[in-house]
Design a protein around this motif. Structure first.
Motif, short mmCIF file in Angstrom:
data_model
loop_
_atom_site.label_atom_id
_atom_site.label_comp_id
_atom_site.label_asym_id
_atom_site.label_seq_id
_atom_site.Cartn_x
_atom_site.Cartn_y
_atom_site.Cartn_z
N UNK A 386 0.83 -1.20 0.00
CA UNK A 386 0.00 0.00 0.00
C UNK A 386 0.86 1.25 0.00
N UNK A 387 1.88 1.30 0.81
CA UNK A 387 2.76 2.46 0.83
C UNK A 387 3.46 2.66 -0.50
N UNK A 388 3.79 1.56 -1.16
CA UNK A 388 4.41 1.67 -2.48
C UNK A 388 3.43 2.24 -3.49
N UNK A 389 2.16 1.88 -3.36
CA UNK A 389 1.16 2.38 -4.31
C UNK A 389 0.96 3.89 -4.16
N UNK A 390 1.12 4.41 -2.94
CA UNK A 390 0.91 5.84 -2.72
C UNK A 390 1.99 6.69 -3.39
N UNK A 391 3.09 6.08 -3.74
CA UNK A 391 4.15 6.82 -4.42
C UNK A 391 3.91 6.94 -5.92
N UNK A 392 2.88 6.26 -6.41
CA UNK A 392 2.58 6.29 -7.84
C UNK A 392 1.61 7.44 -8.14
N UNK A 393 1.53 7.78 -9.38
CA UNK A 393 0.63 8.84 -9.85
C UNK A 393 -0.47 8.22 -10.69
N UNK A 394 -1.71 8.44 -10.27
CA UNK A 394 -2.85 7.90 -10.98
C UNK A 394 -3.54 9.00 -11.78
N UNK A 395 -4.31 8.59 -12.75
CA UNK A 395 -4.91 9.56 -13.68
C UNK A 395 -6.20 10.16 -13.14
N UNK A 396 -6.90 9.47 -12.25
CA UNK A 396 -8.18 9.97 -11.74
C UNK A 396 -8.19 9.93 -10.21
N UNK A 397 -9.01 10.80 -9.64
CA UNK A 397 -9.14 10.83 -8.18
C UNK A 397 -9.89 9.61 -7.66
N UNK A 398 -10.76 9.05 -8.50
CA UNK A 398 -11.50 7.86 -8.07
C UNK A 398 -10.56 6.70 -7.81
N UNK A 399 -9.44 6.63 -8.52
CA UNK A 399 -8.47 5.56 -8.29
C UNK A 399 -7.83 5.70 -6.91
N UNK A 400 -7.51 6.93 -6.53
CA UNK A 400 -6.97 7.15 -5.18
C UNK A 400 -8.00 6.74 -4.12
N UNK A 401 -9.23 7.16 -4.31
CA UNK A 401 -10.27 6.85 -3.33
C UNK A 401 -10.50 5.35 -3.23
N UNK A 402 -10.54 4.66 -4.35
CA UNK A 402 -10.74 3.22 -4.34
C UNK A 402 -9.59 2.52 -3.64
N UNK A 403 -8.38 3.02 -3.83
CA UNK A 403 -7.22 2.42 -3.18
C UNK A 403 -7.30 2.58 -1.67
N UNK A 404 -7.63 3.77 -1.19
CA UNK A 404 -7.75 3.99 0.24
C UNK A 404 -8.85 3.13 0.85
N UNK A 405 -9.98 3.08 0.18
CA UNK A 405 -11.09 2.28 0.72
C UNK A 405 -10.76 0.80 0.75
N UNK A 406 -10.03 0.32 -0.23
CA UNK A 406 -9.63 -1.09 -0.24
C UNK A 406 -8.73 -1.39 0.96
#
Length: 835
Positions: A386-406
């Motif tokens: 999860x910490x590694x994923x936060x260092x990446x850049x996603x194209x949409x805000x929904x992807x960030x939200x889905x990642x946090x909720x997961x």
């Protein structure tokens, strides 16, 4: 002179000549060596400059893939071993290396080390084969182990076992490769044949066992659809002959081999023939990358139809080797593995490689976290992913939200499923929740302010604090933090109130209503929260609470209603002004077109009151020879126009006779200018009996004058309508009275001069024909009506001004009593409408 051919000079003589030349001409020798040294120094300087530039680029932008590749090439050329190792490690930390780069790395390390460093090179090969499927890389690995591993090279028992395990891994990973898989099988058979040669001839049992092992490998080899099936069959037959077996003597043989081997071979041949077309398409060199990708997808659909996961997986591995950064391909691959294998190290390994090749795809990270949870991975491993994923850049805000909720979902499931002492760990894990949601707020709040996504995130957080942590204060703190950033979001307040009501905290819910009922929300949210408070007090509060809410809410609702009416009025005024401006612009453009257009097509009024002789005279002056034709055309136009005007007069008469009865009519004033007929009809719906509604409009602007007449079918309904006087309607207090034109006329006669009486008939409750029908008293039709009026008695207000000074007076024989009697509106209409 005769020319003689020089004899050929040997290499030794050439060397001696060069040495003699160097001795005889030392300056020339020194000059050539200095030139070579200067060119080498210049090349080295350029190379160092490039290295410095690449080092600076990688320090500022470490995700530059091409810069990594170029940097490694320059370091390899300069033979800087330590920097080269570091550069390769740094690149592999961020990106997977290609099979060619892995082979270069392994060969460089193998050339620098002896057998004592065998394990370090072996680890490099292990890392290499875990990233991409490459048959040449596997073959290099197998050859390296056989040559440099002492145990394998000396054919010791441990070495043989290790080599066989490595070959079986290679067969599992790559031997199903249709076009290149035969290389693995051939290497496997050659190794086992070499082992056979090392067995003592006297050890018949061991030798027979080894022969049977080789035969078994051949049988497996022949059952797989590979491109080299026919040559493999010939090699197998030759090997059997070497072992002293007569294949043609087999009783049930087919193609000279046993029946079960022949059956497997024929099936493999049929499978290969069905796939040869797809293999040709994906290996073509004259097509584009997009076309090759589509051929791969068609090939995958074909393999999936047979339902063999191993064959589908090997084809996916071949595809991602050719298209390593295709996120669609990785998504298809992982989805297929989740559906077929669900759990296991194979799926986890594929997800790990997918997120390294396409780290910008949020869905891959979400699936990776779920895969780790299904595989019962430890919290440390999941947290690291999860910490590694936060260092990446996603194209949409929904992807960030889905990642946090997961991530939160996984933590919640672990805490909920814990038992015994595990439940007590929530106080310790709460810090993880708080830091997680704080991090989520830092990531998402600036970009998702006043959105449903941020609301759901905080609602989830508050529920977890309440249900798992049993901390009401913390749950309220979550809502308060949301209201600080999204205080204008109605749903945030409603959700906060809903939580308090669910907990039966009525006082706290009422306090929240008092805080937010006066706030301005988008749309009808301000009205909604007021009505919601009233419903809340009806269901949960006392009569005193309800009365208090009504006192607070009623002025607020009136204020909101007035505000909306003002906004609607402004919009209506703006639209009217725009239409008027459009009409002015149109008329201005017509005037700019010149007088010739007016002469050719005059308006209807001009044509009606223009003398035919004047028209004819004009035509004679302008057209000359076309006199008769013009005259005929004008006569036709005059007839048509006359018919149109007569029809308009009939319509006006019919409308006047239909609208102005004044028998059971209510006069409504102080009407909102935005009110329509439907609104008035709805207002008098409880009274009933409405037959007609007429709202008065200004004849120039078309805007409502705030006056209206409502006709009822009898006096009973009219009386009920008048009883609604002074009631609120669309934010204004209506004035409803019975229409009394006679009383209005008397009042106007008493306060106006005789010459002004007719013009004031529109005052009070009386109505003038000119204003309602839109007729201008100064127009042509008004003049026609005045000429037909029979003047009697004291009706001198209707006497034309050019007649009155001539001594026009009442005749003695007229009936003064009747003339002095005030006339009703109907009588005045008959006078003016008479033709």
């Amino acid at each position: 002179m005769e020319e003689f051919e020089k004899p050929p000079v040997s290499m030794e003589e050439d060397t001696e000549m060069e040495e003699s030349d160097a001795v005889e001409n030392p300056k020339a020798s020194q000059k050539s060596s200095s030139d070579s040294e200067s060119s080498d120094s210049e090349e080295e300087a350029d190379q160092n400059e490039q290295l410095l530039a690449l080092e600076y680029e990688l320090s500022t932008n470490p995700s530059n893939y091409d810069a990594h590749v170029q940097y490694i090439k320059l370091l390899r050329r300069s033979a800087e071993i330590e920097k080269l190792r570091e550069a390769r490690e740094n690149m592999n930390t961020l990106f997977p290396l290609s099979p060619e780069m892995w082979m270069e790395w392994a060969k460089d390390e193998a050339s620098l080390s002896n057998d004592s460093n065998f394990e370090s090179v072996e680890k490099l090969y292990e890392r290499a084969i875990s990233e991409y499927l490459s048959i040449p890389l596997w073959c290099e690995y197998l050859n390296y182990v056989q040559e440099h591993d002492p145990k394998v090279r000396d054919c010791l028992a441990d070495g043989i076992s290790k080599a066989r395990n490595l070959f079986e891994r290679a067969v599992t990973a790559a031997a199903l490769h249709v076009s290149q898989g035969s290389q693995i099988w051939d290497a496997y058979i050659q190794y086992e044949q070499a082992i056979l040669l090392t067995i003592d001839q006297s050890d018949i049992q061991a030798k027979e066992k080894q022969v049977q092992r080789i035969r078994s490998i051949f049988h497996r080899y022949l059952s797989i659809p590979l491109a080299s099936l026919k040559s493999t069959l010939l090699a197998y037959k030759a090997w059997e002959v070497e072992q002293g077996n007569s294949l043609d003597a087999e009783p049930c043989g087919v193609l000279g081999i046993s029946s079960h081997v022949a059956s497997a071979y024929q099936k493999a041949e049929e499978m290969y023939n069905a796939r040869v077309h797809h293999e040709e398409q994906i290996t073509r060199q004259d097509i584009s990358e997009s076309e090759r990708f589509q051929h791969y997808m068609s090939y995958l659909d074909f393999e999936k139809s047979f339902g063999d996961p191993a064959r589908v997986q090997i084809l996916y591995e071949r595809a991602i080797t050719d298209f390593p950064v295709s996120n669609d391909l990785w998504l298809h691959y992982t989805h297929y593995l989740d559906k077929t294998l669900k759990v296991g190290n194979v799926v986890k390994d594929v997800y790990s490689r997918a997120t390294r090749n396409c780290p910008w795809v949020g869905e891959l990270w979400v699936r990776y976290l779920l895969c780790l949870e299904r595989g019962l991975a430890c919290e440390k491993e999941i947290s690291a992913a999860f910490e590694k994923s936060l260092k990446c850049t996603f194209s949409t805000l929904e992807e960030y939200l889905d990642l946090f909720l997961t991530r939160v979902d996984g933590l919640r499931r672990r805490i909920s499923s814990a038992s015994g002492d595990g439940v007590l760990n929530y106080s310790m894990i709460r810090e993880s929740f708080q830091s997680l949601f704080q991090q989520a707020a830092d990531y998402l709040s600036p970009h998702m302010k006043n959105t449903d996504g941020l609301l759901h995130l905080h609602a989830y957080w508050a529920r977890l604090e309440l249900k798992l942590g049993n901390d009401l204060i913390a749950a309220r703190g979550v809502w308060e933090s949301l209201l600080k950033t999204c205080g204008s979001m109605l749903e945030a307040w409603k959700s906060y109130i809903a939580m308090e009501i669910e907990l039966d905290h009525i006082y706290e819910a009422r306090a929240i209503y008092k805080r937010c009922y006066s706030k301005r929300f988008s749309g009808t949210g301000s009205e909604d929260i007021c009505h919601s408070w009233l419903r809340f007090e009806r269901e949960f509060g006392t009569l005193e609470d309800l009365n208090h809410a009504v006192q607070k809410v009623t002025p607020r609702l009136e204020e909101l209603q007035l505000f909306r009416l003002q906004q609607e009025s402004k919009s209506f005024t703006g639209a009217t002004d725009q239409r008027e401006q459009t009409l002015k612009n149109t008329s201005r453009e017509r005037r700019k077109s010149g007088s010739s257009a007016i002469d050719e097509q005059p308006p209807a009024k001009w044509q009606k009151y223009t003398s035919p002789n004047k028209k004819l005279h004009k035509k004679e002056n302008t057209q000359g020879l076309n006199l008769a034709e013009a005259n005929d055309g004008e006569e036709k136009e005059g007839k048509v126009e006359k018919k149109v005007n007569e029809q308009q007069m009939k319509d006006i008469k019919n409308t006047t006779s239909r609208l102005y009865k004044d028998q059971c009519t209510a006069f409504v004033s102080n009407l909102n200018i935005t009110a329509k007929d439907e609104d008035l009809h709805q207002f008098f719906s409880d009274v009933g009996g409405v037959t007609a509604i007429r709202i008065l409009h200004d004849k120039f602007t078309g805007k409502s004058r705030g006056l209206a007449y409502v006709d009822f079918k009898d006096d009973e309904h009219l009386a009920a309508a008048v009883a609604k006087n002074k009631q609120m309607f669309l934010g204004k207090k209506l004035s409803v009275a019975r229409s009394n034109p006679k009383q209005g006329k008397r009042e106007s006669l008493a306060h106006t001069a005789p010459g002004e009486e007719a013009s004031n008939q529109s005052g009070g409750h009386g109505r003038s024909v000119s204003k309602e029908s839109g007729e201008d008293s100064k127009g042509s039709r008004g003049r026609k009506r005045v000429e037909n009026i029979q003047l009697k008695g004291k009706n001198t207000f209707a006497v034309p001004r050019n007649v009155k000074p001539l001594g026009w007076t009442n005749k003695p024989g007229t009936r003064e009593d009747e003339d002095e009697k005030p006339k009703s509106n109907d009588e005045f209409r008959k006078m003016f409408m008479k033709t």
